[in-house]
Motif scaffolding. Structure first.
Motif, short mmCIF file in Angstrom:
data_model
loop_
_atom_site.label_atom_id
_atom_site.label_comp_id
_atom_site.label_asym_id
_atom_site.label_seq_id
_atom_site.Cartn_x
_atom_site.Cartn_y
_atom_site.Cartn_z
N ASP A 79 0.81 -1.22 0.00
CA ASP A 79 0.00 0.00 0.00
C ASP A 79 0.85 1.27 0.00
OD1 ASP A 79 -2.33 -1.41 -0.11
OD2 ASP A 79 -2.75 -1.33 2.04
N GLN A 80 2.13 1.13 0.34
CA GLN A 80 3.02 2.30 0.31
C GLN A 80 3.55 2.56 -1.10
OE1 GLN A 80 6.05 1.35 3.20
NE2 GLN A 80 4.59 1.27 4.88
N LEU A 81 3.30 1.62 -2.00
CA LEU A 81 3.84 1.72 -3.36
C LEU A 81 2.75 2.18 -4.33
CD1 LEU A 81 5.66 -1.74 -3.35
CD2 LEU A 81 6.71 0.49 -2.85
N ALA A 82 3.21 2.71 -5.47
CA ALA A 82 2.24 3.15 -6.48
C ALA A 82 2.68 2.70 -7.87
CB ALA A 82 2.12 4.68 -6.45
N GLY A 83 1.71 2.62 -8.76
CA GLY A 83 1.97 2.40 -10.18
C GLY A 83 2.78 1.17 -10.49
N GLU A 84 3.78 1.38 -11.33
CA GLU A 84 4.60 0.27 -11.84
C GLU A 84 5.34 -0.44 -10.70
OE1 GLU A 84 8.14 -1.70 -13.24
OE2 GLU A 84 8.21 0.19 -12.12
N ARG A 85 5.77 0.36 -9.71
CA ARG A 85 6.52 -0.22 -8.58
C ARG A 85 5.63 -1.21 -7.82
NH1 ARG A 85 11.48 -1.25 -8.42
NH2 ARG A 85 12.51 -0.82 -6.44
N ARG A 86 4.39 -0.84 -7.63
CA ARG A 86 3.47 -1.71 -6.90
C ARG A 86 3.20 -2.98 -7.71
NH1 ARG A 86 -1.51 -0.72 -3.03
NH2 ARG A 86 -2.07 -2.89 -2.84
N GLU A 87 2.97 -2.81 -9.01
CA GLU A 87 2.71 -3.99 -9.87
C GLU A 87 3.89 -4.95 -9.81
OE1 GLU A 87 1.73 -2.81 -13.87
OE2 GLU A 87 0.18 -1.47 -13.06
N ARG A 88 5.07 -4.40 -9.86
CA ARG A 88 6.27 -5.24 -9.83
C ARG A 88 6.36 -5.97 -8.49
NH1 ARG A 88 10.58 -5.15 -13.44
NH2 ARG A 88 9.76 -3.35 -14.54
N PHE A 89 6.12 -5.24 -7.41
CA PHE A 89 6.20 -5.87 -6.08
C PHE A 89 5.18 -7.00 -5.95
CE2 PHE A 89 4.69 -6.14 -1.64
CZ PHE A 89 5.85 -6.67 -1.08
N GLU A 90 3.99 -6.79 -6.50
CA GLU A 90 2.93 -7.80 -6.37
C GLU A 90 3.33 -9.13 -7.04
OE1 GLU A 90 0.55 -7.63 -4.43
OE2 GLU A 90 -0.14 -5.55 -4.22
N ARG A 91 4.28 -9.06 -7.96
CA ARG A 91 4.71 -10.29 -8.64
C ARG A 91 5.79 -11.04 -7.87
NH1 ARG A 91 4.08 -7.02 -13.43
NH2 ARG A 91 6.27 -6.52 -13.51
N ILE A 92 6.30 -10.42 -6.79
CA ILE A 92 7.42 -11.02 -6.04
C ILE A 92 6.90 -11.79 -4.84
CG2 ILE A 92 9.52 -10.52 -4.74
CD1 ILE A 92 9.83 -7.97 -6.45
N LYS A 93 7.32 -13.03 -4.72
CA LYS A 93 6.97 -13.84 -3.54
C LYS A 93 7.93 -13.47 -2.42
CE LYS A 93 6.49 -18.82 -2.46
NZ LYS A 93 5.32 -18.72 -1.58
N VAL A 94 7.41 -13.17 -1.24
CA VAL A 94 8.31 -12.70 -0.17
C VAL A 94 8.51 -13.71 0.95
CG1 VAL A 94 7.89 -10.24 -0.61
CG2 VAL A 94 6.50 -11.46 1.10
N GLU A 95 7.94 -14.89 0.83
CA GLU A 95 8.14 -15.90 1.89
C GLU A 95 7.72 -17.29 1.41
OE1 GLU A 95 5.40 -17.47 3.22
OE2 GLU A 95 3.84 -16.24 2.31
N GLY A 96 8.29 -18.30 2.08
CA GLY A 96 7.90 -19.68 1.80
C GLY A 96 7.60 -20.39 3.11
#
Ligand SMILES: Cc1cc2nc3c(=O)[nH]c(=O)nc-3n(C[C@H](O)[C@H](O)[C@H](O)COP(=O)(O)O)c2cc1C
Length: 212
Positions: A79-96
């Protein structure tokens, strides 16, 4: 399928990755786990205080509860991110957390070693530094054994302390996902996903003073 072990230090350093998606879900051999924890416990520490502990979390319910909390914190960051940065972050898995089978909560106890910890009087953080060295030892030993490690820091300390019953004054420093993997990526996930490229060694090395 499991990865072959390696004992060459430079090879292990080069192969080590932060793992999220590649956990196979298989159990860790007890002897291997013991060796990995022994490597962590052999780390250098300020005043030989050994301020770390390792809480092993295998229980599915507890790992699920933690995974839900991490998802909440992942969204806080998103929620702290916007636009392209947010889209990119959403594609990254941050834990297993669920896939890895074992969570290792590495903690720091600043009271370990008593009031006068040799080498810590001027720099309180040296206790935390010591705990991070134990984590790095664990990470490299696990890699040498063909296991993967993923450091998770999307959590509030109070939540994790409560979840694993830490006494007052003992801080959680990391949740490490630990387990057998199908492969280790050659390139860090954040680089592969275009989140951040690395710096060159030459940019990090300074001669005599910062400016040169
Ligand atoms: C203190 C610390 C906290 C980290 N927290 C996370 C995390 O919450 N989630 C994640 O996916 N990776 C986490 N990482 C892993 C880094 O993203 C990773 O080390 C970095 O991108 C370089 O990749 P590599 O470890 O594969 O070389 C953390 C690493 C460190 C040292």
């Amino acid at each position: 399928m499991s990865l072959p072990p390696s004992t060459d230090l430079y090879d292990v350093i080069a192969r080590r990755r932060d793992v999220r998606a590649e956990f196979s879900g298989e159990a860790i051999d007890c002897d291997v786990l013991r060796r990995v924890l022994d490597a962590a416990h052999s780390a250098p520490s300020v005043g030989h205080s050994q301020p770390w502990d390792f809480v092993l979390v295998a229980d599915e319910g507890r790992r699920s509860t933690f995974a839900e909390h991490v998802e909440t914190e992942r969204r806080v960051f998103a929620d702290q991110l916007a636009g392209e940065r947010r889209e990119r972050f959403e594609r990254i898995k941050v834990e297993g957390i669920r896939e890895s089978g074992l969570g290792v909560v590495v903690t720091y106890d600043s009271s370990r070693g008593g009031q006068h910890v040799l080498g810590r009087h001027a720099i309180a953080d040296t206790g935390l530094y010591s705990t991070c060295l134990a984590i790095q030892n664990l990470w490299l030993a696990a890699t040498a054994e063909g296991l993967g490690v993923g450091w998770v820091s999307f959590y509030r300390e109070e939540f994790l302390a409560d979840l694993v019953g830490l006494p007052d004054g003992v801080r959680p420093v990391a949740w490490l996902c630990l387990g057998p993997v199908t492969q280790l990526q050659d390139v860090p996930d954040l680089v592969r996903h275009g989140w951040r490229t690395g710096r060159s060694l030459d940019d990090a090395v300074h001669l005599e003073t910062w400016r040169s």
